[in-house]
Design a protein around this motif. Structure first.
Motif, PDB file in Angstrom:
ATOM      1  N   ALA A 110       0.839  -1.202   0.000  1.00  0.00           N
ATOM      2  CA  ALA A 110       0.000   0.000   0.000  1.00  0.00           C
ATOM      3  C   ALA A 110       0.871   1.247   0.000  1.00  0.00           C
ATOM      4  O   ALA A 110       0.601   2.210  -0.724  1.00  0.00           O
ATOM      5  N   ASN A 111       1.929   1.212   0.791  1.00  0.00           N
ATOM      6  CA  ASN A 111       2.846   2.360   0.825  1.00  0.00           C
ATOM      7  C   ASN A 111       3.493   2.594  -0.527  1.00  0.00           C
ATOM      8  O   ASN A 111       3.632   3.730  -0.981  1.00  0.00           O
ATOM      9  N   ARG A 153       0.990   3.990  -2.923  1.00  0.00           N
ATOM     10  CA  ARG A 153       0.754   5.394  -2.570  1.00  0.00           C
ATOM     11  C   ARG A 153       1.897   6.259  -3.097  1.00  0.00           C
ATOM     12  O   ARG A 153       1.676   7.329  -3.656  1.00  0.00           O
ATOM     13  N   LYS A 154       3.104   5.748  -2.931  1.00  0.00           N
ATOM     14  CA  LYS A 154       4.284   6.507  -3.352  1.00  0.00           C
ATOM     15  C   LYS A 154       4.294   6.657  -4.883  1.00  0.00           C
ATOM     16  O   LYS A 154       4.467   7.755  -5.414  1.00  0.00           O
ATOM     17  N   TYR A 173       1.815   6.321  -7.026  1.00  0.00           N
ATOM     18  CA  TYR A 173       0.680   7.098  -7.538  1.00  0.00           C
ATOM     19  C   TYR A 173       0.679   8.550  -7.067  1.00  0.00           C
ATOM     20  O   TYR A 173      -0.027   9.386  -7.614  1.00  0.00           O
ATOM     21  N   GLY A 174       1.488   8.818  -6.059  1.00  0.00           N
ATOM     22  CA  GLY A 174       1.636  10.208  -5.625  1.00  0.00           C
ATOM     23  C   GLY A 174       2.625  10.959  -6.498  1.00  0.00           C
ATOM     24  O   GLY A 174       2.735  12.176  -6.419  1.00  0.00           O
ATOM     25  N   LEU A 230      -7.049   3.700  -4.120  1.00  0.00           N
ATOM     26  CA  LEU A 230      -5.589   3.657  -4.109  1.00  0.00           C
ATOM     27  C   LEU A 230      -5.062   2.841  -5.293  1.00  0.00           C
ATOM     28  O   LEU A 230      -5.472   1.711  -5.510  1.00  0.00           O
TER      29      LEU A 230
END
Lengths: 322, 272
Positions: free
Chosen positions: A44-45, A48-49, A51-52, A270
């Motif tokens: 998930a991290n 997130r990274k 896609y951020g 996400l």
């Protein structure tokens, strides 16, 4: 199930590993589940990274992902009683454009949307979401029907562009889009437009005049495709020039929000809508219902005046008073 | 031997010019005296906005509006050169702040609101300034209840360098034209070479009447784009005024020398 997106390689690898671990045997049950939980957090991290930090071109690739939900998927997931209405009463029934009555919770609506298709067969049938003049005529025809009975219109935009072909020109591609822009600006019923994937130029705008215009987080909306822009500016569209063009065009939802062209960025689950179509459906549904409620109580005069002012305000220029 | 003027963006220079269509070498002055039309084959050359105004409107009747609008670079667009630099170069070359000129004038004594896009300025493409000027012109025509004439010469369609804002100019001017229509205004659109893309797909094809100069290139997608998609030889005369007439999208093809008379006649027919 690898996504095929270049920037997702690490994610793909970790997902694969996680899938193995989840179905894995050998290790003691307790350690395995702890390990799995840790892995899930890490994944998930990572998502997130990644896609951020998407580049504009990455966003374009996400918007075109083959598993990304399309108009027909949303019809299945969040609308009820879809009654498809075919044909433009002149030339034919363009499969790149789908129109019909539907219900969204308590609201009856007219749904208008591009359909790109998931399988090769579907894609050939609907030409990857590139509508012909008859598609735009059909859309307007059904939207007029909706306006007559004060049924709100929902337009789901997902097209690389209006079809560029000989027949399309012979049958008046520019004329039909021009007519839609003019007529949609004065249709006496609420119109909500959402770019769910690709917002390709005039083909997108042809069903894109509304009281609310929003984009999904990883959709794009542009005056010209990054490929087309790269071809003009750098002669060829390559893996190097396409990202440069995408960057220059400012085509992401965040860019458009900043330029005051859209009302909202609708967040995606996400890692993008293609990871969780149902999750995406439910978020989109919430937004559509909110907009339907906001627009329900406006008089026609208020509605049309606000719609006019919305587009009237667009553009950036300097007025020198000498 | 006469020197054949070089072509610069369709603008013939020099004493003698060569017609790009029939290849005849013609005396520049003669072409100019015939409204910039080739005396041999009637090919309609590019016409600058100022010259269009001089030809179409009554002498000294034009009053230009919104002259102070200037383009900016909202995207910070950069390709080989920065958009801001490109604008400066285009402004220096054409003497115009951007591609559109709008205002009020008379056509054979009939008051009209008039607008024209000039191909010489970034291929006549529509960015924020073009969109805003045309929109204001439409709003003024609505307020003054005057006929509206737009002459488009926009090969570029919506201007890439202003990105999505250019696309939205199509929506903006369309909305203004819808209101003008609702108010009962007469809008005559004149298509000239070339009128493509987002300009064709908005105000240029939203007229009550659509007139076209002979041989103008008018269409949605560029030929290269179409070829890349269909990989077929494009038919002879594809996307010309005559092609549009044949397929039912143009009311009349009007030679440049007759345009003034024709427009005035239509205004009279539609008088309330």
């Amino acid at each position: 199930m690898p996504s095929g997106l270049p920037f997702e390689r690490e994610i793909d690898e970790m997902e694969e590993l996680l899938a193995k671990m989840e179905s894995g045997t050998g290790n003691g049950q307790v350690t395995a589940s702890e390990e799995v939980r840790r892995m899930r957090r890490e994944l998930a991290n990572l998502i997130r990274k990644v896609y951020g930090n998407l580049r504009s071109w990455d966003t374009v690739l996400v918007s075109r992902h083959k598993n990304r939900p399309q108009t027909l998927d949303y019809i299945d997931m969040i609308f009820d009683d879809f009654v498809e209405l075919h044909g433009d009463r002149a030339i034919g029934d363009d499969r790149a454009m789908r129109t019909g009555f539907a219900r969204l919770a308590d609201f009856r609506v007219m749904l208008v949307g591009h359909q790109k298709g998931h399988t090769l067969k579907e894609r050939n049938e609907c030409l990857y979401g590139c509508a012909h003049p008859e598609g735009y005529r059909k859309a307007l025809n059904k939207m007029r029907l909706a306006a007559k009975f004060r049924i709100p219109i929902i337009c789901l935009i997902d097209t690389p562009g209006a079809y560029p072909g000989i027949g399309a020109e012979e049958r008046g591609q520019a004329q039909l889009i021009a007519t839609n822009l003019l007529e949609m600006s004065r249709l006496a019923t609420p119109i909500i437009c959402v770019v769910i994937g690709e917002g390709g130029s005039g083909g997108a705008l042809g069903i894109g005049i509304g009281d609310r215009v929003a984009m999904l987080e990883h959709a794009y909306y542009s005056v010209i495709s990054p490929e087309g822009c790269a071809g003009i500016l750098w002669k060829v569209a390559t893996e190097e020039t396409k990202p440069m063009a995408a960057e220059a065009l400012k085509l992401t939802a965040r860019d458009l929000f900043r330029l005051r062209v859209i009302d909202a960025i609708i967040p995606e689950p996400l890692g993008g809508a293609h990871r969780d179509p149902r999750g995406m459906g439910s978020i989109l549904k919430d937004y559509l219902l909110r907009y339907l409620r906001e627009l329900r109580d406006l008089s026609v005069a208020e509605l049309l005046d606000q719609r006019y002012q919305k587009f009237r305000a667009m553009g950036v220029f300097v007025e020198q008073v000498i | 031997m006469a020197s054949v003027g070089k072509m610069k963006r369709g603008v013939p220079e020099g004493l003698w010019i060569r017609c790009p269509q029939c290849k005849a070498t013609i005396f520049r002055k003669e072409a100019e005296s015939r409204f910039n039309v080739c005396p041999e084959c009637q090919h309609h050359f590019y016409l600058p906005a100022r010259e269009r105004i001089r030809q179409l409107l009554d002498a000294d009747s034009f009053e230009e509006w919104f002259k102070d609008l200037r383009p900016s670079d909202p995207l910070g667009f950069k390709d080989r050169i920065i958009y801001g630099e490109r604008l400066k170069a285009e402004q220096a070359k054409t003497g115009m702040p951007d591609a559109a000129v709008v205002g009020r004038g008379y056509i054979r004594g009939r008051p009209v609101v008039f607008g024209v896009t000039d191909f010489a300025f970034m291929a006549g493409s529509m960015g924020s300034v073009v969109g805003e000027k045309l929109t204001r012109a439409v709003e003024e025509a609505t307020r003054l209840t005057l006929p509206l004439i737009f002459v488009s010469g926009s090969g570029g369609g919506a201007r890439m360098q202003e990105g999505i804002l250019s696309l939205m100019q199509m929506a903006k001017v369309s909305a203004a034209l819808a209101r003008y229509d609702q108010a009962g205004g007469l809008y005559i659109s004149v298509l000239t070479n070339p009128t493509m893309g987002g300009v064709a797909a908005s105000f240029a094809l939203q007229g009550d009447l659509t007139l076209a100069e002979p041989g103008a290139l008018v269409g949605f997608a560029g030929k290269r784009t179409i070829w890349n998609t269909v990989r077929l030889e494009l038919p002879e005369g594809f996307q010309t005024s005559e092609f549009l007439l044949k397929h039912g999208f143009v009311d009349r093809i009007v030679a440049r020398k007759d345009l003034r008379t024709e427009v005035a006649r239509i205004v009279d027919f539609c008088e309330r």
